[in-house]
Design a protein around this motif. Structure first.
Motif, PDB file in Angstrom:
ATOM      1  N   ASN A  29       0.817  -1.208   0.000  1.00  0.00           N
ATOM      2  CA  ASN A  29       0.000   0.000   0.000  1.00  0.00           C
ATOM      3  C   ASN A  29       0.859   1.270   0.000  1.00  0.00           C
ATOM      4  N   ASN A  30       2.070   1.180  -0.568  1.00  0.00           N
ATOM      5  CA  ASN A  30       3.016   2.299  -0.574  1.00  0.00           C
ATOM      6  C   ASN A  30       2.902   3.062  -1.896  1.00  0.00           C
ATOM      7  N   ALA A  31       2.274   4.224  -1.856  1.00  0.00           N
ATOM      8  CA  ALA A  31       2.040   5.017  -3.067  1.00  0.00           C
ATOM      9  C   ALA A  31       3.341   5.529  -3.666  1.00  0.00           C
ATOM     10  N   GLN A  32       4.343   5.821  -2.837  1.00  0.00           N
ATOM     11  CA  GLN A  32       5.631   6.316  -3.347  1.00  0.00           C
ATOM     12  C   GLN A  32       6.293   5.277  -4.250  1.00  0.00           C
ATOM     13  N   VAL A  33       6.328   4.040  -3.789  1.00  0.00           N
ATOM     14  CA  VAL A  33       6.936   2.963  -4.582  1.00  0.00           C
ATOM     15  C   VAL A  33       6.149   2.753  -5.867  1.00  0.00           C
ATOM     16  N   LEU A  34       4.842   2.700  -5.746  1.00  0.00           N
ATOM     17  CA  LEU A  34       3.991   2.496  -6.907  1.00  0.00           C
ATOM     18  C   LEU A  34       4.145   3.634  -7.912  1.00  0.00           C
ATOM     19  N   ALA A  35       4.214   4.864  -7.438  1.00  0.00           N
ATOM     20  CA  ALA A  35       4.391   6.020  -8.333  1.00  0.00           C
ATOM     21  C   ALA A  35       5.714   5.919  -9.078  1.00  0.00           C
ATOM     22  N   ALA A  36       6.764   5.543  -8.377  1.00  0.00           N
ATOM     23  CA  ALA A  36       8.074   5.405  -9.019  1.00  0.00           C
ATOM     24  C   ALA A  36       8.040   4.332 -10.106  1.00  0.00           C
ATOM     25  N   LEU A  37       7.343   3.252  -9.862  1.00  0.00           N
ATOM     26  CA  LEU A  37       7.251   2.186 -10.859  1.00  0.00           C
ATOM     27  C   LEU A  37       6.383   2.583 -12.048  1.00  0.00           C
ATOM     28  N   ALA A  38       5.432   3.481 -11.830  1.00  0.00           N
ATOM     29  CA  ALA A  38       4.533   3.902 -12.913  1.00  0.00           C
ATOM     30  C   ALA A  38       5.174   4.950 -13.815  1.00  0.00           C
ATOM     31  N   ARG A  39       6.263   5.561 -13.368  1.00  0.00           N
ATOM     32  CA  ARG A  39       6.923   6.584 -14.180  1.00  0.00           C
ATOM     33  C   ARG A  39       7.776   5.917 -15.251  1.00  0.00           C
ATOM     34  N   ASN A  40       7.763   6.561 -16.406  1.00  0.00           N
ATOM     35  CA  ASN A  40       8.606   6.099 -17.508  1.00  0.00           C
ATOM     36  C   ASN A  40       9.216   7.343 -18.128  1.00  0.00           C
ATOM     37  N   GLY A  41      10.375   7.739 -17.627  1.00  0.00           N
ATOM     38  CA  GLY A  41      10.965   8.983 -18.102  1.00  0.00           C
ATOM     39  C   GLY A  41      10.118  10.153 -17.649  1.00  0.00           C
ATOM     40  N   ARG A  42       9.747  11.033 -18.573  1.00  0.00           N
ATOM     41  CA  ARG A  42       8.923  12.196 -18.234  1.00  0.00           C
ATOM     42  C   ARG A  42       7.443  11.851 -18.206  1.00  0.00           C
ATOM     43  N   ARG A  43       7.057  10.722 -18.775  1.00  0.00           N
ATOM     44  CA  ARG A  43       5.649  10.351 -18.820  1.00  0.00           C
ATOM     45  C   ARG A  43       5.375   9.339 -17.717  1.00  0.00           C
ATOM     46  N   PHE A  44       4.113   9.253 -17.321  1.00  0.00           N
ATOM     47  CA  PHE A  44       3.762   8.235 -16.348  1.00  0.00           C
ATOM     48  C   PHE A  44       2.455   7.566 -16.741  1.00  0.00           C
ATOM     49  N   GLN A  45       2.381   6.314 -16.344  1.00  0.00           N
ATOM     50  CA  GLN A  45       1.181   5.529 -16.618  1.00  0.00           C
ATOM     51  C   GLN A  45       0.132   5.901 -15.581  1.00  0.00           C
ATOM     52  N   ARG A  46      -1.074   6.271 -16.023  1.00  0.00           N
ATOM     53  CA  ARG A  46      -2.153   6.595 -15.094  1.00  0.00           C
ATOM     54  C   ARG A  46      -2.695   5.289 -14.528  1.00  0.00           C
ATOM     55  N   LEU A  47      -2.733   5.194 -13.232  1.00  0.00           N
ATOM     56  CA  LEU A  47      -3.145   3.970 -12.553  1.00  0.00           C
ATOM     57  C   LEU A  47      -4.615   4.033 -12.157  1.00  0.00           C
ATOM     58  N   THR A  48      -5.246   2.857 -12.123  1.00  0.00           N
ATOM     59  CA  THR A  48      -6.612   2.732 -11.614  1.00  0.00           C
ATOM     60  C   THR A  48      -6.625   1.633 -10.563  1.00  0.00           C
ATOM     61  N   GLY A  49      -7.605   1.685  -9.678  1.00  0.00           N
ATOM     62  CA  GLY A  49      -7.730   0.645  -8.660  1.00  0.00           C
ATOM     63  C   GLY A  49      -7.935  -0.728  -9.282  1.00  0.00           C
ATOM     64  N   LYS A  50      -8.795  -0.801 -10.274  1.00  0.00           N
ATOM     65  CA  LYS A  50      -9.057  -2.077 -10.937  1.00  0.00           C
ATOM     66  C   LYS A  50      -7.796  -2.589 -11.638  1.00  0.00           C
ATOM     67  N   GLY A  51      -7.026  -1.689 -12.216  1.00  0.00           N
ATOM     68  CA  GLY A  51      -5.771  -2.075 -12.860  1.00  0.00           C
ATOM     69  C   GLY A  51      -4.765  -2.641 -11.869  1.00  0.00           C
ATOM     70  N   LEU A  52      -4.724  -2.057 -10.655  1.00  0.00           N
ATOM     71  CA  LEU A  52      -3.824  -2.584  -9.620  1.00  0.00           C
ATOM     72  C   LEU A  52      -4.243  -3.990  -9.200  1.00  0.00           C
ATOM     73  N   MET A  53      -5.553  -4.179  -9.047  1.00  0.00           N
ATOM     74  CA  MET A  53      -6.032  -5.506  -8.686  1.00  0.00           C
ATOM     75  C   MET A  53      -5.738  -6.505  -9.804  1.00  0.00           C
ATOM     76  N   LYS A  54      -5.845  -6.049 -11.052  1.00  0.00           N
ATOM     77  CA  LYS A  54      -5.562  -6.937 -12.189  1.00  0.00           C
ATOM     78  C   LYS A  54      -4.105  -7.393 -12.161  1.00  0.00           C
ATOM     79  N   ARG A  55      -3.196  -6.516 -11.733  1.00  0.00           N
ATOM     80  CA  ARG A  55      -1.788  -6.939 -11.600  1.00  0.00           C
ATOM     81  C   ARG A  55      -1.672  -8.111 -10.624  1.00  0.00           C
ATOM     82  N   ASN A  56      -2.429  -8.034  -9.537  1.00  0.00           N
ATOM     83  CA  ASN A  56      -2.429  -9.140  -8.574  1.00  0.00           C
ATOM     84  C   ASN A  56      -2.965 -10.420  -9.215  1.00  0.00           C
ATOM     85  N   ILE A  57      -4.028 -10.286  -9.989  1.00  0.00           N
ATOM     86  CA  ILE A  57      -4.620 -11.454 -10.645  1.00  0.00           C
ATOM     87  C   ILE A  57      -3.648 -12.046 -11.657  1.00  0.00           C
TER      88      ILE A  57
END
Length: 158
Positions: A29-57
């Motif tokens: 549940n660490n938003a800092q770690v998740l934010a760092a992983l979602a960044r790709n250079g200057r752009r970042f992937q917009r995250l959704t709750g359902k998308g996070l759960m899908k990663r678990n699945i």
């Protein structure tokens, strides 16, 4: 027949999953770690709750050696809509929004810095040509120092 087969595969997957691997937000549940992983250079992937759960699945499906994307998508939709409680969905959504907020704030700060850099109008005084060109830019309209083939520079400025 196809729908029955998919339902059987889905039911088999649902019976074999470890629910704690799916219904807990990732990265402790660490938003800092998740934010760092979602960044790709200057752009970042917009995250959704359902998308996070899908990663678990997806992780759970790989653990169980299930590779069919259709089953993963079916499980994602059914678990998100019919299995997770409102509180669990809110935790995923909150983590995603917190990570997105961190990345938006960082992106805004970077853009602000770049905007301020582009507003520097005073030439920077340097002691060599490389530094002068680096800080003050290179002028391509004054081609006396460029060793270009004859006629090449004129086609640049037509």
């Amino acid at each position: 027949m196809y729908a029955v087969h998919n339902q059987k595969e889905y039911n088999d997957f649902r019976n074999r999953i470890i629910h704690n691997n799916i219904d807990q937000p990732p990265y402790n549940n660490n938003a800092q770690v998740l934010a760092a992983l979602a960044r790709n250079g200057r752009r970042f992937q917009r995250l959704t709750g359902k998308g996070l759960m899908k990663r678990n699945i997806i992780r759970e499906a790989y653990r169980l050696r299930i590779r069919r994307q259709h089953i993963i998508n079916l499980a994602t939709n059914k678990i998100w809509n019919m299995v997770l409680t409102t509180s669990q969905r809110n935790r995923f959504n909150s983590l995603a929004e917190n990570a997105n907020h961190i990345n938006r704030t960082m992106n805004d700060a970077n853009n602000n810095t770049l905007d301020r850099i582009t507003q520097i109008t005073m030439p920077q005084e340097t002691n060599n040509l490389f530094e002068d060109n680096f800080f003050n830019g290179t002028s391509f309209t004054d081609n006396k120092d460029l060793n270009l083939p004859a006629g090449f520079a004129s086609c640049l400025f037509e």
